[in-house]
Design a protein around this motif. Structure first.
Motif, PDB file in Angstrom:
ATOM      1  N   PHE A 117     -14.453  12.890  -7.802  1.00 13.53           N
ATOM      2  CA  PHE A 117     -14.769  12.421  -6.452  1.00 13.53           C
ATOM      3  C   PHE A 117     -13.508  11.806  -5.847  1.00 13.53           C
ATOM      4  O   PHE A 117     -12.841  10.999  -6.507  1.00 13.53           O
ATOM      5  N   VAL A 118     -13.199  12.174  -4.605  1.00 17.08           N
ATOM      6  CA  VAL A 118     -11.997  11.628  -3.976  1.00 17.08           C
ATOM      7  C   VAL A 118     -12.310  11.090  -2.587  1.00 17.08           C
ATOM      8  O   VAL A 118     -13.139  11.633  -1.854  1.00 17.08           O
ATOM      9  N   CYS A 119     -11.644   9.993  -2.243  1.00 17.99           N
ATOM     10  CA  CYS A 119     -11.662   9.458  -0.883  1.00 17.99           C
ATOM     11  C   CYS A 119     -10.310   8.791  -0.657  1.00 17.99           C
ATOM     12  O   CYS A 119      -9.439   8.841  -1.529  1.00 17.99           O
ATOM     13  N   THR A 120     -10.109   8.181   0.481  1.00 13.42           N
ATOM     14  CA  THR A 120      -8.789   7.643   0.792  1.00 13.42           C
ATOM     15  C   THR A 120      -8.431   6.463  -0.104  1.00 13.42           C
ATOM     16  O   THR A 120      -7.412   6.472  -0.788  1.00 13.42           O
ATOM     17  N   GLY A 121      -9.270   5.419  -0.110  1.00 13.07           N
ATOM     18  CA  GLY A 121      -8.915   4.188  -0.802  1.00 13.07           C
ATOM     19  C   GLY A 121      -9.341   4.105  -2.246  1.00 13.07           C
ATOM     20  O   GLY A 121      -8.851   3.234  -2.980  1.00 13.07           O
ATOM     21  N   GLY A 147      -7.918   8.428  -5.212  1.00 15.00           N
ATOM     22  CA  GLY A 147      -7.709   8.304  -3.776  1.00 15.00           C
ATOM     23  C   GLY A 147      -6.278   8.579  -3.385  1.00 15.00           C
ATOM     24  O   GLY A 147      -5.371   8.563  -4.220  1.00 15.00           O
ATOM     25  N   SER A 148      -6.072   8.831  -2.086  1.00 16.35           N
ATOM     26  CA  SER A 148      -4.722   9.093  -1.590  1.00 16.35           C
ATOM     27  C   SER A 148      -3.947   7.791  -1.377  1.00 16.35           C
ATOM     28  O   SER A 148      -2.718   7.764  -1.495  1.00 16.35           O
ATOM     29  N   ARG A 149      -4.657   6.719  -1.050  1.00 10.10           N
ATOM     30  CA  ARG A 149      -4.031   5.410  -0.866  1.00 10.10           C
ATOM     31  C   ARG A 149      -4.924   4.351  -1.520  1.00 10.10           C
ATOM     32  O   ARG A 149      -5.691   3.661  -0.836  1.00 10.10           O
ATOM     33  N   ILE A 188     -15.060  16.892  -5.251  1.00 10.82           N
ATOM     34  CA  ILE A 188     -15.892  16.536  -4.098  1.00 10.82           C
ATOM     35  C   ILE A 188     -15.173  15.484  -3.261  1.00 10.82           C
ATOM     36  O   ILE A 188     -14.877  14.386  -3.741  1.00 10.82           O
ATOM     37  N   THR A 189     -14.874  15.843  -2.014  1.00 12.69           N
ATOM     38  CA  THR A 189     -14.258  14.891  -1.092  1.00 12.69           C
ATOM     39  C   THR A 189     -15.361  14.136  -0.353  1.00 12.69           C
ATOM     40  O   THR A 189     -16.344  14.721   0.087  1.00 12.69           O
ATOM     41  N   LEU A 190     -15.167  12.831  -0.221  1.00 12.25           N
ATOM     42  CA  LEU A 190     -16.206  11.972   0.347  1.00 12.25           C
ATOM     43  C   LEU A 190     -15.823  11.383   1.694  1.00 12.25           C
ATOM     44  O   LEU A 190     -16.659  10.723   2.325  1.00 12.25           O
ATOM     45  N   ILE A 197      -6.193  16.509   3.139  1.00  7.49           N
ATOM     46  CA  ILE A 197      -4.991  16.380   2.309  1.00  7.49           C
ATOM     47  C   ILE A 197      -5.297  16.460   0.822  1.00  7.49           C
ATOM     48  O   ILE A 197      -4.438  16.175  -0.007  1.00  7.49           O
ATOM     49  N   CYS A 198      -6.517  16.852   0.480  1.00 10.03           N
ATOM     50  CA  CYS A 198      -6.896  16.909  -0.928  1.00 10.03           C
ATOM     51  C   CYS A 198      -6.020  17.924  -1.659  1.00 10.03           C
ATOM     52  O   CYS A 198      -5.895  19.067  -1.224  1.00 10.03           O
ATOM     53  N   PRO A 199      -5.389  17.520  -2.767  1.00  7.33           N
ATOM     54  CA  PRO A 199      -4.536  18.469  -3.495  1.00  7.33           C
ATOM     55  C   PRO A 199      -5.356  19.571  -4.155  1.00  7.33           C
ATOM     56  O   PRO A 199      -6.569  19.447  -4.314  1.00  7.33           O
TER      57      PRO A 199
END
Length: 251
Positions: A117-121, A147-149, A188-190, A197-199
């Motif tokens: 699972f990915v999100c920004t923070g 997360g990206s950041r 899964i992007t949330l 920007i998901c790799p």
């Protein structure tokens, strides 16, 4: 649906709503995850005005909902309410014969695999999803988040899951770099921002998107995190079916 009794000559509204080939294909794509109109037009190979028309038809029976993107306000993500779809399917079956009104047990014991699972923070939604999936399957599904950041875990996320008997206090935020190159059955992007920007990950050409509002800045505070937990828990129940089916096909 109450008036649609077994033996009636009028098809249930669900059947007439989804009977068109384009609408059925829309349901099939949205069953995987949330998508914008331009993504649906590309997947179906149909013009945008036709796709939008059929989406409106599906919204009239509350099968599909729309939410404005938090990344680009000009975009709208469409979601299939899988639970409501299941209820309508069961009701349609019962309208044909009482023996077709069957339940749908979730195959938690037969589901396996690796899910990211990915999100920004990586401070709320993705952490909550990771913990909920791991808890629901007693670890049978390997759940991860990043997360990206990355930011510190939000205390309301900890509180919301503690009410469900899940301890999130020891979780730590993680960057994409910690999981890049690993293979997952589902990515899964949330959040709408991280979707762009998901790799890429090995053997997973198309991530699934769950467009879930960020509870961090929601004025409802803890209640917003509880809504996110409910949303995630409901979606995870259906994810387990997909994982079990994937496992059956691979065996």
């Amino acid at each position: 649906m109450a008036s649609e009794s077994p033996g009636t000559s009028v098809p249930p509204s669900f059947v007439t709503a989804v009977g068109h080939p384009v609408r059925w294909r829309l349901l099939g794509e949205l069953a995987r995850g949330d998508l914008a109109v331009h993504e649906l037009t590309a997947l179906l190979g149909q013009p945008q005005n036709l796709v939008s028309y059929h989406l409106r038809k599906l919204r009239t029976v509350d099968l599909v909902t729309a939410r404005r993107s938090s990344a680009d306000g000009r975009d709208t993500y469409y979601s299939l309410d899988l639970a409501h779809c299941g209820d309508l399917l069961a009701a349609a079956g019962a309208a044909l014969h009482p023996g077709l009104a069957l339940g749908r047990p979730t195959p938690a014991g037969s589901a396996g695999g690796r899910v990211l699972f990915v999100c920004t923070g990586n401070s709320a939604r993705s952490q909550m999803a990771e913990a909920l999936l791991r808890h629901r399957t007693a670890g049978a599904v390997e759940a991860y988040s990043a997360g990206s950041r990355p930011r510190p875990i939000h205390p309301h996320a900890v509180t919301a899951l503690a009410a469900r008997g899940i301890d999130l206090a020891g979780a730590r935020p993680k960057h994409f770099d910690e999981v890049t190159g690993q293979s997952f059955h589902y990515v899964i992007t949330l959040c709408d921002k991280v979707k762009e920007i998901c790799p890429e990950f090995p053997d997973h050409p198309r991530p699934v998107h769950w467009s879930i509002p960020d509870p961090v800045n929601d004025p409802d505070g803890l209640a917003a995190f509880e809504r996110v937990a409910d949303n995630l828990a409901a979606r995870i129940e259906f994810l387990l079916h997909a994982l079990a089916d994937q496992q059956r096909k691979a065996s």
